[in-house]
Design a protein around this motif. Sequence first.
Motif, PDB file in Angstrom:
ATOM      1  N   VAL A 194       6.954  23.206 -17.605  1.00  0.00           N
ATOM      2  CA  VAL A 194       6.769  21.812 -18.226  1.00  0.00           C
ATOM      3  C   VAL A 194       6.901  20.701 -16.964  1.00  0.00           C
ATOM      4  CG1 VAL A 194       7.610  22.352 -20.401  1.00  0.00           C
ATOM      5  CG2 VAL A 194       9.232  21.610 -18.682  1.00  0.00           C
ATOM      6  N   ASN A 195       7.568  21.003 -15.697  1.00  0.00           N
ATOM      7  CA  ASN A 195       7.672  20.208 -14.975  1.00  0.00           C
ATOM      8  C   ASN A 195       6.736  20.402 -13.628  1.00  0.00           C
ATOM      9  OD1 ASN A 195       9.950  18.860 -16.090  1.00  0.00           O
ATOM     10  ND2 ASN A 195      11.284  20.446 -15.422  1.00  0.00           N
ATOM     11  N   GLY A 196       5.731  21.213 -13.836  1.00  0.00           N
ATOM     12  CA  GLY A 196       4.650  21.754 -13.047  1.00  0.00           C
ATOM     13  C   GLY A 196       4.767  22.786 -12.468  1.00  0.00           C
ATOM     14  N   THR A 197       3.820  23.361 -11.717  1.00  0.00           N
ATOM     15  CA  THR A 197       3.530  24.939 -11.336  1.00  0.00           C
ATOM     16  C   THR A 197       4.426  24.990 -10.063  1.00  0.00           C
ATOM     17  OG1 THR A 197       1.325  24.980 -12.502  1.00  0.00           O
ATOM     18  CG2 THR A 197       2.002  26.462 -10.679  1.00  0.00           C
ATOM     19  N   VAL A 198       4.926  25.973  -9.971  1.00  0.00           N
ATOM     20  CA  VAL A 198       5.903  26.660  -8.844  1.00  0.00           C
ATOM     21  C   VAL A 198       5.467  27.797  -8.180  1.00  0.00           C
ATOM     22  CG1 VAL A 198       8.236  26.966  -8.096  1.00  0.00           C
ATOM     23  CG2 VAL A 198       7.765  25.202  -9.840  1.00  0.00           C
ATOM     24  N   GLN A 199       5.470  28.104  -7.127  1.00  0.00           N
ATOM     25  CA  GLN A 199       4.884  29.345  -6.518  1.00  0.00           C
ATOM     26  C   GLN A 199       6.232  29.810  -5.503  1.00  0.00           C
ATOM     27  OE1 GLN A 199       1.296  29.481  -4.585  1.00  0.00           O
ATOM     28  NE2 GLN A 199       0.037  28.508  -6.314  1.00  0.00           N
ATOM     29  N   LYS A 200       6.458  30.974  -5.728  1.00  0.00           N
ATOM     30  CA  LYS A 200       7.771  31.720  -5.087  1.00  0.00           C
ATOM     31  C   LYS A 200       7.365  32.986  -4.730  1.00  0.00           C
ATOM     32  CE  LYS A 200      11.444  29.193  -7.099  1.00  0.00           C
ATOM     33  NZ  LYS A 200      12.029  28.566  -5.775  1.00  0.00           N
ATOM     34  N   THR A 201       7.892  33.375  -3.471  1.00  0.00           N
ATOM     35  CA  THR A 201       7.761  34.729  -2.618  1.00  0.00           C
ATOM     36  C   THR A 201       9.280  35.226  -2.701  1.00  0.00           C
ATOM     37  OG1 THR A 201       5.603  34.341  -1.770  1.00  0.00           O
ATOM     38  CG2 THR A 201       6.973  36.193  -1.260  1.00  0.00           C
ATOM     39  N   LEU A 202       9.378  36.325  -3.500  1.00  0.00           N
ATOM     40  CA  LEU A 202      10.881  36.782  -3.589  1.00  0.00           C
ATOM     41  C   LEU A 202      10.923  38.330  -3.444  1.00  0.00           C
ATOM     42  CD1 LEU A 202      11.997  34.867  -7.083  1.00  0.00           C
ATOM     43  CD2 LEU A 202      12.480  34.147  -4.574  1.00  0.00           C
ATOM     44  N   PRO A 203      11.949  38.838  -3.178  1.00  0.00           N
ATOM     45  CA  PRO A 203      12.289  40.059  -3.248  1.00  0.00           C
ATOM     46  C   PRO A 203      12.208  40.925  -4.243  1.00  0.00           C
ATOM     47  CG  PRO A 203      13.992  39.085  -1.904  1.00  0.00           C
ATOM     48  CD  PRO A 203      13.454  37.921  -2.667  1.00  0.00           C
ATOM     49  N   VAL A 204      11.626  42.021  -4.337  1.00  0.00           N
ATOM     50  CA  VAL A 204      11.347  42.771  -5.643  1.00  0.00           C
ATOM     51  C   VAL A 204      12.526  42.947  -6.351  1.00  0.00           C
ATOM     52  CG1 VAL A 204       9.068  43.859  -4.793  1.00  0.00           C
ATOM     53  CG2 VAL A 204      11.535  45.154  -4.509  1.00  0.00           C
ATOM     54  N   GLU A 205      13.896  43.174  -5.810  1.00  0.00           N
ATOM     55  CA  GLU A 205      15.039  43.326  -6.443  1.00  0.00           C
ATOM     56  C   GLU A 205      15.713  41.908  -7.142  1.00  0.00           C
ATOM     57  OE1 GLU A 205      15.982  46.293  -7.034  1.00  0.00           O
ATOM     58  OE2 GLU A 205      14.438  47.082  -6.057  1.00  0.00           O
ATOM     59  N   THR A 206      14.993  40.884  -6.834  1.00  0.00           N
ATOM     60  CA  THR A 206      15.365  39.770  -7.745  1.00  0.00           C
ATOM     61  C   THR A 206      15.277  39.791  -9.013  1.00  0.00           C
ATOM     62  OG1 THR A 206      14.420  38.325  -5.724  1.00  0.00           O
ATOM     63  CG2 THR A 206      15.138  37.128  -7.733  1.00  0.00           C
ATOM     64  N   THR A 207      16.607  39.443  -9.842  1.00  0.00           N
ATOM     65  CA  THR A 207      16.272  39.557 -11.387  1.00  0.00           C
ATOM     66  C   THR A 207      15.818  38.300 -11.905  1.00  0.00           C
ATOM     67  OG1 THR A 207      18.598  38.362 -11.144  1.00  0.00           O
ATOM     68  CG2 THR A 207      18.405  40.751 -11.114  1.00  0.00           C
ATOM     69  N   LEU A 208      15.321  38.494 -13.092  1.00  0.00           N
ATOM     70  CA  LEU A 208      14.975  37.216 -13.915  1.00  0.00           C
ATOM     71  C   LEU A 208      15.861  36.107 -13.894  1.00  0.00           C
ATOM     72  CD1 LEU A 208      12.638  39.273 -16.505  1.00  0.00           C
ATOM     73  CD2 LEU A 208      11.724  37.911 -14.491  1.00  0.00           C
ATOM     74  N   LYS A 249      10.773  44.066 -10.110  1.00  0.00           N
ATOM     75  CA  LYS A 249      10.179  45.378  -9.909  1.00  0.00           C
ATOM     76  C   LYS A 249      10.085  46.035 -11.364  1.00  0.00           C
ATOM     77  CE  LYS A 249      10.485  49.484  -7.025  1.00  0.00           C
ATOM     78  NZ  LYS A 249      10.966  50.234  -5.958  1.00  0.00           N
ATOM     79  N   GLU A 250      11.196  46.053 -11.959  1.00  0.00           N
ATOM     80  CA  GLU A 250      11.511  46.722 -13.190  1.00  0.00           C
ATOM     81  C   GLU A 250      10.507  46.033 -14.161  1.00  0.00           C
ATOM     82  OE1 GLU A 250      16.139  48.028 -12.462  1.00  0.00           O
ATOM     83  OE2 GLU A 250      15.759  46.196 -13.531  1.00  0.00           O
ATOM     84  N   ALA A 251      10.416  44.663 -14.246  1.00  0.00           N
ATOM     85  CA  ALA A 251       9.622  44.030 -15.056  1.00  0.00           C
ATOM     86  C   ALA A 251       8.055  44.253 -14.856  1.00  0.00           C
ATOM     87  CB  ALA A 251       9.749  42.555 -15.088  1.00  0.00           C
ATOM     88  N   GLY A 252       7.778  44.852 -13.831  1.00  0.00           N
ATOM     89  CA  GLY A 252       6.362  44.839 -13.511  1.00  0.00           C
ATOM     90  C   GLY A 252       5.590  43.797 -13.075  1.00  0.00           C
ATOM     91  N   LEU A 253       6.290  43.164 -12.328  1.00  0.00           N
ATOM     92  CA  LEU A 253       5.869  41.840 -11.676  1.00  0.00           C
ATOM     93  C   LEU A 253       5.449  41.976 -10.157  1.00  0.00           C
ATOM     94  CD1 LEU A 253       8.174  39.337 -13.676  1.00  0.00           C
ATOM     95  CD2 LEU A 253       5.849  40.324 -14.580  1.00  0.00           C
ATOM     96  N   VAL A 254       5.240  43.069  -9.721  1.00  0.00           N
ATOM     97  CA  VAL A 254       5.162  43.409  -8.301  1.00  0.00           C
ATOM     98  C   VAL A 254       3.710  43.953  -8.232  1.00  0.00           C
ATOM     99  CG1 VAL A 254       5.665  44.623  -6.462  1.00  0.00           C
ATOM    100  CG2 VAL A 254       7.485  43.764  -8.000  1.00  0.00           C
TER     101      VAL A 254
END
Length: 305
Positions: free
Chosen positions: A241-255, A292-297
């Motif tokens: 709601v505050n705008g679009t954010v782009q991030k590059t994170l390790p695949v082991e990062t949790t939601l 990775k577990e969430a299939g977002l890679v």
Amino acid sequence: MSDLNLLFEMGFEKEKAELAIKKGGNLQGAIEWLETNQDKTIEELKAEEEFAAPTAPDDSQANSLVCQECGKRMRGTAEAEYHASKTQHTDFEQSTEEIKPLTEEERATRLEELRAKLAVKRANEAVQDKADQKRNEQIRMKSTKETQDIKEELQKKEQIKEAEKKRKEKQDDIDAKKRIKAKIEADKEARRLKAEQEKAARAGVAPPVQPAAPAMPTTSGPATSKPASAYTEARLRLQTVNGTVQKTLPVETTLFEVAHQLAQDNGTEVATFTTNFPKKVFDRTDFGMTLKEAGLVPSAALIVK
């Protein structure tokens, strides 16, 4: 028991009791003087005595003082000064008429009244002290809670930082092992080819055609088609709601960690993450999953609510 000891027993401080006897002349006069000056400190009373006007009526040469404005009769200057401070009357005259002394019963009554006033004053002071202590305790508790909240927030940030560090160290270790394994395989292949070349040379035949050497694995390089399990990072496009954010994170990062970073970056409080293709909603019960577990890679677009 002396008049001074009686005043001590009633709870008056030594200097004030001695000054009361001096001003009143006896117990009756002391009690009246104390009633007149009960709201003044000993320092104020000493200052009044030290800087008293030289023209003040001298009650040692008279039996009483009379206010010419209202007719009230008083025993001495202390009572006259109190009367003046309360009424703003300033016209006093000496009188030879003596004020009738208190009877034993009247004196006892006045003592009880004075004790009652002292008890009320001390009770009020006790109530005020209790209120002050409660207020101070509330201030202390609020300060303690704020300090604890800050400490917990710092600890949470340190935990996230430490987790990210460990994931990076783990991934670096995996990449290093892959490079070592590839190097071993390349050295092994090189020794095999060298042995075949030497064998062909001894036999006088042409050496076999050498295949192209396989590329050494690296953690970065030109994009190639590879399975999701081979990626170490995920690119996220987060629509908030505050705008679009782009991030590059390790695949082991949790939601959960993604949600925490959004809250820190732009104040977004995350309840759910949603993907459109395929349609899937991740609520707080899913926040323990890694990207990775969430299939977002290797990449994903998420709607944040």
